[in-house]
Design a protein around this motif. Structure first.
Motif, PDB file in Angstrom:
ATOM      1  N   GLU A 161      68.994  35.312  16.378  1.00 41.13           N
ATOM      2  CA  GLU A 161      67.432  35.427  17.088  1.00 41.13           C
ATOM      3  C   GLU A 161      67.104  37.171  17.210  1.00 41.13           C
ATOM      4  O   GLU A 161      66.472  37.304  17.291  1.00 41.13           O
ATOM      5  CB  GLU A 161      67.756  34.612  18.108  1.00 41.13           C
ATOM      6  CG  GLU A 161      67.780  32.866  18.290  1.00 41.13           C
ATOM      7  CD  GLU A 161      67.547  32.585  19.565  1.00 41.13           C
ATOM      8  OE1 GLU A 161      67.116  32.784  20.128  1.00 41.13           O
ATOM      9  OE2 GLU A 161      68.522  31.107  19.045  1.00 41.13           O
ATOM     10  N   TYR A 162      68.079  37.615  17.717  1.00 50.12           N
ATOM     11  CA  TYR A 162      67.415  38.718  17.932  1.00 50.12           C
ATOM     12  C   TYR A 162      67.423  40.081  16.987  1.00 50.12           C
ATOM     13  O   TYR A 162      67.717  40.447  15.997  1.00 50.12           O
ATOM     14  CB  TYR A 162      68.697  39.991  19.179  1.00 50.12           C
ATOM     15  CG  TYR A 162      68.648  40.630  19.278  1.00 50.12           C
ATOM     16  CD1 TYR A 162      68.245  41.143  20.743  1.00 50.12           C
ATOM     17  CD2 TYR A 162      68.878  42.227  18.769  1.00 50.12           C
ATOM     18  CE1 TYR A 162      67.734  42.677  21.137  1.00 50.12           C
ATOM     19  CE2 TYR A 162      68.501  43.257  19.548  1.00 50.12           C
ATOM     20  CZ  TYR A 162      68.312  43.515  20.556  1.00 50.12           C
ATOM     21  OH  TYR A 162      67.899  44.572  21.445  1.00 50.12           O
ATOM     22  N   ILE A 163      65.875  41.104  17.283  1.00 52.10           N
ATOM     23  CA  ILE A 163      65.784  41.753  16.658  1.00 52.10           C
ATOM     24  C   ILE A 163      65.424  43.094  17.345  1.00 52.10           C
ATOM     25  O   ILE A 163      65.358  42.761  18.461  1.00 52.10           O
ATOM     26  CB  ILE A 163      64.036  41.817  16.288  1.00 52.10           C
ATOM     27  CG1 ILE A 163      64.562  40.008  15.310  1.00 52.10           C
ATOM     28  CG2 ILE A 163      63.931  42.595  14.646  1.00 52.10           C
ATOM     29  CD1 ILE A 163      65.295  39.982  14.027  1.00 52.10           C
ATOM     30  N   GLN A 210      65.305  45.529  12.662  1.00 51.67           N
ATOM     31  CA  GLN A 210      66.565  44.343  11.736  1.00 51.67           C
ATOM     32  C   GLN A 210      67.501  43.705  13.245  1.00 51.67           C
ATOM     33  O   GLN A 210      66.969  43.952  14.165  1.00 51.67           O
ATOM     34  CB  GLN A 210      67.555  45.600  11.281  1.00 51.67           C
ATOM     35  CG  GLN A 210      67.050  46.721  10.473  1.00 51.67           C
ATOM     36  CD  GLN A 210      67.327  48.055   9.684  1.00 51.67           C
ATOM     37  OE1 GLN A 210      69.262  47.376   9.478  1.00 51.67           O
ATOM     38  NE2 GLN A 210      66.909  49.173   9.599  1.00 51.67           N
ATOM     39  N   GLN A 211      68.665  43.256  12.310  1.00 47.01           N
ATOM     40  CA  GLN A 211      69.496  41.917  13.496  1.00 47.01           C
ATOM     41  C   GLN A 211      69.934  43.072  13.148  1.00 47.01           C
ATOM     42  O   GLN A 211      70.670  44.079  12.757  1.00 47.01           O
ATOM     43  CB  GLN A 211      69.794  40.368  12.962  1.00 47.01           C
ATOM     44  CG  GLN A 211      68.649  39.787  12.175  1.00 47.01           C
ATOM     45  CD  GLN A 211      68.815  38.895  11.256  1.00 47.01           C
ATOM     46  OE1 GLN A 211      69.673  38.928  11.093  1.00 47.01           O
ATOM     47  NE2 GLN A 211      69.211  37.659  12.183  1.00 47.01           N
ATOM     48  N   LEU A 212      71.608  42.563  14.843  1.00 47.68           N
ATOM     49  CA  LEU A 212      72.665  43.548  14.597  1.00 47.68           C
ATOM     50  C   LEU A 212      73.429  43.239  14.385  1.00 47.68           C
ATOM     51  O   LEU A 212      73.528  42.094  13.466  1.00 47.68           O
ATOM     52  CB  LEU A 212      72.983  43.027  16.436  1.00 47.68           C
ATOM     53  CG  LEU A 212      72.540  43.785  17.304  1.00 47.68           C
ATOM     54  CD1 LEU A 212      72.804  42.393  18.607  1.00 47.68           C
ATOM     55  CD2 LEU A 212      72.078  45.120  18.023  1.00 47.68           C
ATOM     56  N   GLY A 213      74.250  44.951  13.427  1.00 52.20           N
ATOM     57  CA  GLY A 213      75.534  44.234  12.671  1.00 52.20           C
ATOM     58  C   GLY A 213      76.772  43.789  13.153  1.00 52.20           C
ATOM     59  O   GLY A 213      76.410  43.663  14.672  1.00 52.20           O
ATOM     60  N   PRO A 214      77.430  43.495  12.206  1.00 59.41           N
ATOM     61  CA  PRO A 214      78.233  42.361  13.193  1.00 59.41           C
ATOM     62  C   PRO A 214      79.805  43.070  13.749  1.00 59.41           C
ATOM     63  O   PRO A 214      79.916  42.329  14.592  1.00 59.41           O
ATOM     64  CB  PRO A 214      78.825  42.122  11.469  1.00 59.41           C
ATOM     65  CG  PRO A 214      78.368  42.274  10.367  1.00 59.41           C
ATOM     66  CD  PRO A 214      77.584  43.472  10.816  1.00 59.41           C
TER      67      PRO A 214
END
Length: 106
Positions: A67-69, A79-83
């Motif tokens: 969900e987080y952008i 963008q989404q968070l990276g791993p």
């Protein structure tokens, strides 16, 4: 013999990272009714039963992964968070919980 390392810290970077993960947690809480039910109050106000529940961390992980952008005006906005960011934030939140509710060894 080396001293045991604590999960906490007092450096400016540690404090900033802790504040950031608590901010992300609050954003997750406000993201919808399911999140509000899982975390009815800010993390530092949760009782031990909720703060130590697997479902809370599953919900937070889902929020960060799906969900987080990243907001506009910051690096990687839109963008989404990276791993590695997701894992780091989850680890930080777990460490805050560990500081609040230390294990009795059982």
């Amino acid at each position: 013999m080396a001293a045991a390392m604590s999960a906490g810290g007092s450096s400016a970077a540690h404090t900033a990272n802790r504040d950031n993960v608590l901010r992300l947690f609050d954003e997750m809480r406000e993201s919808g009714p399911e999140a509000a039910e899982a975390a009815p109050v800010p993390y530092l106000q949760l009782d031990e039963t909720i703060a130590c529940s697997r479902s809370l961390y599953q919900r937070f992980s889902h929020y960060m992964c799906i969900e987080y952008i990243i907001p506009a005006g910051t690096r990687n906005s839109g963008q989404q968070l990276g791993p590695s960011s997701v894992v780091g934030n989850l680890r930080r939140l777990l460490n805050v919980g560990k500081e609040r509710f230390p294990s009795n060894g059982t």
